[in-house]
Design an enzyme around this catalytic site. Structure first.
Site, PDB file in Angstrom:
ATOM      1  N   GLU A   1       1.007  -1.210   0.091  1.00  9.07           N
ATOM      2  CA  GLU A   1      -0.016   0.164   0.054  1.00  9.07           C
ATOM      3  C   GLU A   1       0.960   1.260  -0.010  1.00  9.07           C
ATOM      4  OE1 GLU A   1      -3.259   0.814  -0.209  1.00  9.07           O
ATOM      5  OE2 GLU A   1      -2.293   2.921  -0.324  1.00  9.07           O
TER       6      GLU A   1
ATOM      7  N   CYS B   1     -12.360   4.160   1.464  1.00  9.92           N
ATOM      8  CA  CYS B   1     -13.425   4.292   2.210  1.00  9.92           C
ATOM      9  C   CYS B   1     -13.214   4.743   3.581  1.00  9.92           C
ATOM     10  CB  CYS B   1     -13.926   2.638   2.346  1.00  9.92           C
ATOM     11  SG  CYS B   1     -15.343   2.697   3.668  1.00  9.92           S
TER      12      CYS B   1
ATOM     13  N   CYS C   1     -16.164   6.885   2.446  1.00  3.47           N
ATOM     14  CA  CYS C   1     -17.200   6.633   3.394  1.00  3.47           C
ATOM     15  C   CYS C   1     -17.239   7.173   4.601  1.00  3.47           C
ATOM     16  CB  CYS C   1     -17.723   5.201   3.105  1.00  3.47           C
ATOM     17  SG  CYS C   1     -17.309   4.568   1.689  1.00  3.47           S
TER      18      CYS C   1
ATOM     19  N   LYS D   1     -16.603  11.124   5.454  1.00  2.28           N
ATOM     20  CA  LYS D   1     -17.796  11.700   4.735  1.00  2.28           C
ATOM     21  C   LYS D   1     -18.935  11.631   5.785  1.00  2.28           C
ATOM     22  CE  LYS D   1     -20.803   9.451   2.907  1.00  2.28           C
ATOM     23  NZ  LYS D   1     -20.682   8.842   1.694  1.00  2.28           N
TER      24      LYS D   1
ATOM     25  N   TYR E   1      -6.571  -1.651  11.022  1.00  8.46           N
ATOM     26  CA  TYR E   1      -6.204  -2.357   9.938  1.00  8.46           C
ATOM     27  C   TYR E   1      -4.968  -2.766   9.873  1.00  8.46           C
ATOM     28  CZ  TYR E   1     -10.465  -1.386   7.298  1.00  8.46           C
ATOM     29  OH  TYR E   1     -11.839  -1.410   6.613  1.00  8.46           O
TER      30      TYR E   1
ATOM     31  N   GLY F   1     -23.443  15.911 -10.162  1.00  5.90           N
ATOM     32  CA  GLY F   1     -24.664  15.725  -9.730  1.00  5.90           C
ATOM     33  C   GLY F   1     -24.994  14.312  -9.065  1.00  5.90           C
TER      34      GLY F   1
ATOM     35  N   TYR G   1     -23.393  10.978  -6.357  1.00  4.64           N
ATOM     36  CA  TYR G   1     -23.406  10.727  -4.775  1.00  4.64           C
ATOM     37  C   TYR G   1     -22.355  11.837  -4.185  1.00  4.64           C
ATOM     38  CZ  TYR G   1     -24.461   5.561  -5.089  1.00  4.64           C
ATOM     39  OH  TYR G   1     -24.975   4.573  -5.296  1.00  4.64           O
TER      40      TYR G   1
ATOM     41  N   GLU H   1     -23.779  14.893  -1.556  1.00  6.01           N
ATOM     42  CA  GLU H   1     -23.369  14.602  -0.107  1.00  6.01           C
ATOM     43  C   GLU H   1     -22.423  15.677   0.336  1.00  6.01           C
ATOM     44  OE1 GLU H   1     -23.473   9.725   0.349  1.00  6.01           O
ATOM     45  OE2 GLU H   1     -21.564  10.749   0.044  1.00  6.01           O
TER      46      GLU H   1
ATOM     47  N   ARG I   1     -28.387  10.725 -11.277  1.00 10.08           N
ATOM     48  CA  ARG I   1     -28.784   9.612 -12.509  1.00 10.08           C
ATOM     49  C   ARG I   1     -28.792   8.214 -12.089  1.00 10.08           C
ATOM     50  NH1 ARG I   1     -26.147   8.462 -17.356  1.00 10.08           N
ATOM     51  NH2 ARG I   1     -24.566   9.872 -16.932  1.00 10.08           N
TER      52      ARG I   1
ATOM     53  N   GLY J   1     -17.297  12.003 -10.838  1.00  7.98           N
ATOM     54  CA  GLY J   1     -17.119  10.452 -11.019  1.00  7.98           C
ATOM     55  C   GLY J   1     -15.428  10.161 -10.767  1.00  7.98           C
TER      56      GLY J   1
ATOM     57  N   ASP K   1     -13.179  -1.219  -6.631  1.00 10.12           N
ATOM     58  CA  ASP K   1     -13.507  -0.265  -7.818  1.00 10.12           C
ATOM     59  C   ASP K   1     -12.376  -0.291  -8.870  1.00 10.12           C
ATOM     60  OD1 ASP K   1     -15.131   0.625  -5.837  1.00 10.12           O
ATOM     61  OD2 ASP K   1     -14.009   2.512  -5.616  1.00 10.12           O
TER      62      ASP K   1
ATOM     63  N   THR L   1     -17.977  -0.090  -1.256  1.00 11.97           N
ATOM     64  CA  THR L   1     -17.039  -0.760  -0.325  1.00 11.97           C
ATOM     65  C   THR L   1     -17.535  -2.262   0.037  1.00 11.97           C
ATOM     66  OG1 THR L   1     -16.454   1.190   0.659  1.00 11.97           O
ATOM     67  CG2 THR L   1     -16.240  -0.708   2.036  1.00 11.97           C
TER      68      THR L   1
ATOM     69  N   ALA M   1     -26.778   3.731  -0.701  1.00 11.22           N
ATOM     70  CA  ALA M   1     -27.485   4.937   0.010  1.00 11.22           C
ATOM     71  C   ALA M   1     -26.709   6.230  -0.236  1.00 11.22           C
ATOM     72  CB  ALA M   1     -27.641   4.872   1.671  1.00 11.22           C
TER      73      ALA M   1
ATOM     74  N   HIS N   1     -45.483   0.935  15.136  1.00  8.50           N
ATOM     75  CA  HIS N   1     -45.981   2.335  15.339  1.00  8.50           C
ATOM     76  C   HIS N   1     -45.557   2.996  16.452  1.00  8.50           C
ATOM     77  CE1 HIS N   1     -49.141   5.100  14.353  1.00  8.50           C
ATOM     78  NE2 HIS N   1     -49.584   5.018  15.657  1.00  8.50           N
TER      79      HIS N   1
ATOM     80  N   GLU O   1     -43.091   2.017   8.847  1.00  5.37           N
ATOM     81  CA  GLU O   1     -44.323   1.261   8.820  1.00  5.37           C
ATOM     82  C   GLU O   1     -45.029   1.243   7.541  1.00  5.37           C
ATOM     83  OE1 GLU O   1     -47.325   2.263  11.634  1.00  5.37           O
ATOM     84  OE2 GLU O   1     -46.658   4.202  11.755  1.00  5.37           O
TER      85      GLU O   1
HETATM   86  P1  NDP Z   1     -21.218   9.316  -9.830  1.00  2.26           P
HETATM   87  O1  NDP Z   1     -20.966   8.503 -10.893  1.00  2.26           O
HETATM   88  O2  NDP Z   1     -22.137   9.040  -8.835  1.00  2.26           O
HETATM   89  O3  NDP Z   1     -21.635  11.010 -10.417  1.00  2.26           O
HETATM   90  C1  NDP Z   1     -20.745  11.350 -11.270  1.00  2.26           C
HETATM   91  C2  NDP Z   1     -21.375  13.041 -11.656  1.00  2.26           C
HETATM   92  O4  NDP Z   1     -20.590  13.745 -12.166  1.00  2.26           O
HETATM   93  C3  NDP Z   1     -22.624  12.788 -12.512  1.00  2.26           C
HETATM   94  O5  NDP Z   1     -23.659  13.719 -11.944  1.00  2.26           O
HETATM   95  C4  NDP Z   1     -22.275  13.123 -13.918  1.00  2.26           C
HETATM   96  O6  NDP Z   1     -23.359  13.759 -14.771  1.00  2.26           O
HETATM   97  C5  NDP Z   1     -21.241  14.268 -13.479  1.00  2.26           C
HETATM   98  N1  NDP Z   1     -20.372  14.508 -14.492  1.00  2.26           N
HETATM   99  C6  NDP Z   1     -19.489  13.693 -15.028  1.00  2.26           C
HETATM  100  N2  NDP Z   1     -18.648  14.278 -15.869  1.00  2.26           N
HETATM  101  C7  NDP Z   1     -18.975  15.587 -15.928  1.00  2.26           C
HETATM  102  C8  NDP Z   1     -18.387  16.546 -16.686  1.00  2.26           C
HETATM  103  N3  NDP Z   1     -17.416  16.600 -17.667  1.00  2.26           N
HETATM  104  N4  NDP Z   1     -19.062  17.956 -16.353  1.00  2.26           N
HETATM  105  C9  NDP Z   1     -20.081  18.075 -15.514  1.00  2.26           C
HETATM  106  N5  NDP Z   1     -20.631  16.933 -14.855  1.00  2.26           N
HETATM  107  C10 NDP Z   1     -19.886  15.708 -14.945  1.00  2.26           C
HETATM  108  O7  NDP Z   1     -19.784   9.957  -9.204  1.00  2.26           O
HETATM  109  P2  NDP Z   1     -19.430  10.360  -7.778  1.00  2.26           P
HETATM  110  O8  NDP Z   1     -18.038  10.998  -8.250  1.00  2.26           O
HETATM  111  O9  NDP Z   1     -20.306  11.103  -7.213  1.00  2.26           O
HETATM  112  O10 NDP Z   1     -19.025   9.054  -7.016  1.00  2.26           O
HETATM  113  C11 NDP Z   1     -18.174   7.976  -7.725  1.00  2.26           C
HETATM  114  C12 NDP Z   1     -18.687   6.541  -7.427  1.00  2.26           C
HETATM  115  O11 NDP Z   1     -18.524   6.227  -5.859  1.00  2.26           O
HETATM  116  C13 NDP Z   1     -20.388   6.498  -7.061  1.00  2.26           C
HETATM  117  O12 NDP Z   1     -20.892   6.085  -8.292  1.00  2.26           O
HETATM  118  C14 NDP Z   1     -20.641   5.333  -5.887  1.00  2.26           C
HETATM  119  O13 NDP Z   1     -20.598   4.351  -6.558  1.00  2.26           O
HETATM  120  C15 NDP Z   1     -19.331   5.527  -4.975  1.00  2.26           C
HETATM  121  N6  NDP Z   1     -19.840   6.548  -3.919  1.00  2.26           N
HETATM  122  C16 NDP Z   1     -20.559   5.942  -3.140  1.00  2.26           C
HETATM  123  C17 NDP Z   1     -21.122   6.715  -2.117  1.00  2.26           C
HETATM  124  C18 NDP Z   1     -22.109   6.103  -1.133  1.00  2.26           C
HETATM  125  O14 NDP Z   1     -22.379   4.813  -0.982  1.00  2.26           O
HETATM  126  N7  NDP Z   1     -22.950   6.970  -0.249  1.00  2.26           N
HETATM  127  C19 NDP Z   1     -20.645   8.071  -1.614  1.00  2.26           C
HETATM  128  C20 NDP Z   1     -19.712   8.480  -2.698  1.00  2.26           C
HETATM  129  C21 NDP Z   1     -19.292   7.841  -3.760  1.00  2.26           C
HETATM  130  P3  NDP Z   1     -24.442  12.903 -15.589  1.00  2.26           P
HETATM  131  O15 NDP Z   1     -25.395  12.552 -14.827  1.00  2.26           O
HETATM  132  O16 NDP Z   1     -24.854  14.041 -16.512  1.00  2.26           O
HETATM  133  O17 NDP Z   1     -23.317  12.156 -16.213  1.00  2.26           O
END
Ligand code: NDP
Length: 446
Positions: free
Chosen positions: A32, A40, A45, A48, A96, A172, A174, A178, A201, A257, A298, A306, A336, A431, A436
C-alpha cells in the site's frame, strides 16, 4: 522474496482478501503506497459520514425550536472537526494495520508494479508470487475544463484545515450532493453545478426529484448548467457558466465520477486486459484474462461500493482456496446517498422495469414524517415499492427520508430472501414509525 499471494492495494477489498488468505495458512504480502484502509476509511465513506453527522446539527438546532428548545446561534468550528476526524481515521488505520499483522500478512509501505505475470517490483524488493490480486481502487476524474488546475477533488477536501466561505461543487452524483449538503450545513455559502437534472442519475426518478427539490428547499444554490472556464482573480475563482453567469467562489470541487486506478501498474507487462475506461476486465470470480492474476473492487468498475469490494474479495478467496462459489449478486445490492435527509434503494427502479418490459405495479407513499410537524419543516418522506404484477415479487424498494439507509438495509435482507408483497402485507406495522408505511401500502399508484 516468494509469496503464495501478493495483493496490491490496502483498501477494503485488498485487506479482506489478504487477511483471509493468510488466515488460511498462505504466505501473503500486501503493498500500500498511501495509507491502510483505502478510499473508504481514509478519504471516503467514513470521514464523509462523520462530516455528515457534523453538518446535520444546524438543521437539528432549527428543528429543536418547535419542540421548545431556545434558539441556538453558533458558528461551527471546522478545525475542531478536522482534528477529531483525523484522530478517528488514524485510529481506524492502526486497527487495519494490527489486523493484517495479527493474521501474518507482510505489508510493504510502497508502490508495487508488475514486471511480468508472477513478478512484482515493490520499492527495492523484487517479489515472486503465485497469485497476484489487484485491489488498487479508483481515483477522482477531473473534467477537461480550461482552468481545471484550480479544481480540487474529495481527496483534498478531507485535508482542508479551514472551510472556505464560498464553495462550488461540480457534479450531480453521490459525492456532489453529499458534499454540497455537508458544506451548507457547516455554514459555507454553497453552489451545486450539475449538468443533468434531476440529480442522481441511475436512481429511481421519483427519488431523484425528491432529493433535488429538498436540497433546493434547504437553501442549496442549485445551478443546472456546466462550467466553461475557471480563472483565478484577486477576489476568488471565477467560474464562467454556460448560462453566461459568472460565479465567484473560494474553492471548486469536482465530484464528476471516479476512474479505475490502473495506470502505471505494469498491467501491460503482465498482459492484463483493460476496458475502455481503464478498468480491469474480470469474470464472476474476479479472474483477469491472465492465469493467477485477479482484481477486486473499484479498479474493476463493476459497482464502486465498499461492501461490494469486500464480497468480491470473499468470493475470490473461496476460489483461490478451492471453496464453494457464491458469486456477488449485483442486482440486490443496497445503496444509500447520505444527502440530507438521506436516500436509499435496493433492487430495480421503475425506469429499469419499463426498459426491460416487465409488467409491474407501483405502491408509493409521500407524507410528512411526524418529527417534521412540530419542527415546522415542510419536507415529505417518499417511500416506493416496485412489485412484479404476476406473483407479486418485490423487485425494488426506494426511499428518501429520515433513516432511509437503516430501513433499506433491513429490507435488502428481505429482498435477497425473495420478498413478496404478501409478506409485507402480512407484517404488522411498527407504530409510530416512517418505515411502517412499507407494510401499510394497500392501493397501487394510479
Ligand atoms: P457518480 O458517477 O455518482 O456521479 C458523477 C456525476 O458527475 C454525475 O452527476 C455526472 O453527470 C457528473 N459529471 C461527469 N462528468 C462531468 C463533466 N465533465 N461535467 C459535469 N458533470 C460531470 O460519481 P461520484 O463522483 O459522485 O461518485 C463515484 C462513485 O463512488 C459513485 O458512483 C458511487 O458508486 C461511489 N460513492 C458511493 C457513496 C455512497 O455509497 N454513499 C458516496 C460517494 C461515492 P451525468 O449524470 O450527466 O453523467
Amino acid at each position: 522474496m516468494n509469496f503464495d499471494v501478493f495483493v496490491i492495494g490496502g483498501g477494503s477489498g485488498g485487506v479482506r482478501a489478504s487477511r483471509k488468505l493468510a488466515a488460511a495458512g498462505l504466505k501473503v504480502g500486501l503493498a500500500e503506497e498511501y495509507r491502510l484502509g483505502g478510499t473508504c476509511v481514509i478519504r471516503g465513506c467514513v470521514p464523509k459520514k462523520l462530516f455528515v453527522y457534523a453538518s446535520e446539527f444546524s438543521a437539528t438546532f432549527q428543528d429543536a425550536v418547535g419542540f421548545g428548545w431556545p434558539e441556538v446561534s453558533s458558528n461551527h468550528r471546522y478545525q475542531l472537526l478536522k482534528r477529531a476526524k483525523d484522530k478517528e481515521i488514524a485510529r481506524l488505520e492502526s486497527l487495519y494495520d494490527g489486523l493484517l499483522e495479527r493474521h501474518g500478512v507482510i505489508t510493504f509501505a510502497s508502490r508495487a508494479k508488475l514486471l511480468d505475470k508472477n513478478t512484482i517490483q515493490c520499492g527495492n524488493e523484487t517479489i515472486a508470487a503465485k497469485h497476484i490480486i489487484i485491489a488498487t481502487g479508483g481515483t477522482p476524474f477531473i473534467p477537461p475544463i480550461p482552468g481545471n488546475e484550480h479544481l480540487q477533488s474529495s481527496n483534498e477536501v478531507f485535508e482542508w484545515d479551514n472551510l472556505p466561505d464560498r464553495i462550488a461543487i461540480i457534479g450531480g452524483g453521490y459525492i456532489a450532493i453529499e458534499f454540497a449538503q455537508i458544506f451548507l450545513g457547516l455554514g459555507a455559502s454553497t453552489s451545486l453545478i450539475f449538468r443533468t437534472a434531476p440529480l442522481l442519475r441511475g436512481f429511481d426518478d421519483d427519488i431523484r426529484v425528491s432529493v433535488t427539490e429538498t436540497a433546493k428547499s434547504r437553501g442549496l444554490d442549485m445551478k443546472n448548467t456546466t462550467v466553461e472556464e475557471i480563472t483565478k482573480k484577486a477576489d476568488g475563482l471565477h467560474l464562467k457558466l454556460k448560462t453566461g453567469e459568472t460565479l465567484i467562489v473560494d474553492a471548486v470541487v469536482a465530484a464528476t465520477g471516479r476512474s479505475a486506478n490502473t495506470s502505471n501498474l505494469g498491467l501491460d507487462k503482465a498482459g492484463v486486459t483493460l476496458g475502455k475506461r481503464g478498468e480491469i476486465i474480470v469474470d464472476k470470480q474476479s479472474k483477469t484474462n491472465v492465469d493467477g492474476i485477479y482484481a477486486v473492487g473499484d479498479c474493476t468498475a463493476r459497482m464502486e461500493l465498499t461492501p461490494v469490494a469486500i464480497r468480491e474479495a470473499n468470493e475470490l478467496v473461496s476460489h483461490i482456496l478451492g471453496g464453494p462459489s457464491n458469486p456477488v449478486d449485483y442486482d440486490s445490492v443496497p445503496t444509500a446517498v447520505f444527502c440530507q435527509p438521506p436516500a436509499a434503494a435496493v433492487g430495480m427502479t421503475e425506469q429499469d422495469c419499463v426498459k426491460k418490459g416487465i409488467d409491474f405495479t407501483v405502491y408509493q407513499a409521500k407524507f410528512r414524517p411526524m418529527k417534521n410537524t412540530l419542527a415546522g419543516r415542510d419536507e415529505k418522506a417518499l417511500l416506493k415499492l416496485i412489485v412484479e404484477t404476476k406473483g407479486e415479487k418485490v423487485l425494488g424498494i426506494h426511499m428518501h427520508g429520515p433513516d432511509a439507509p437503516e430501513i433499506i438495509q433491513s429490507l435488502a435482507v428481505a429482498i435477497t430472501a425473495g420478498l413478496t408483497k404478501k409478506s409485507l402485507d402480512d407484517t404488522i406495522a411498527l407504530h409510530p414509525s416512517t418505515a411502517e408505511e412499507f407494510v401499510l401500502m394497500s392501493t397501487p399508484r394510479s
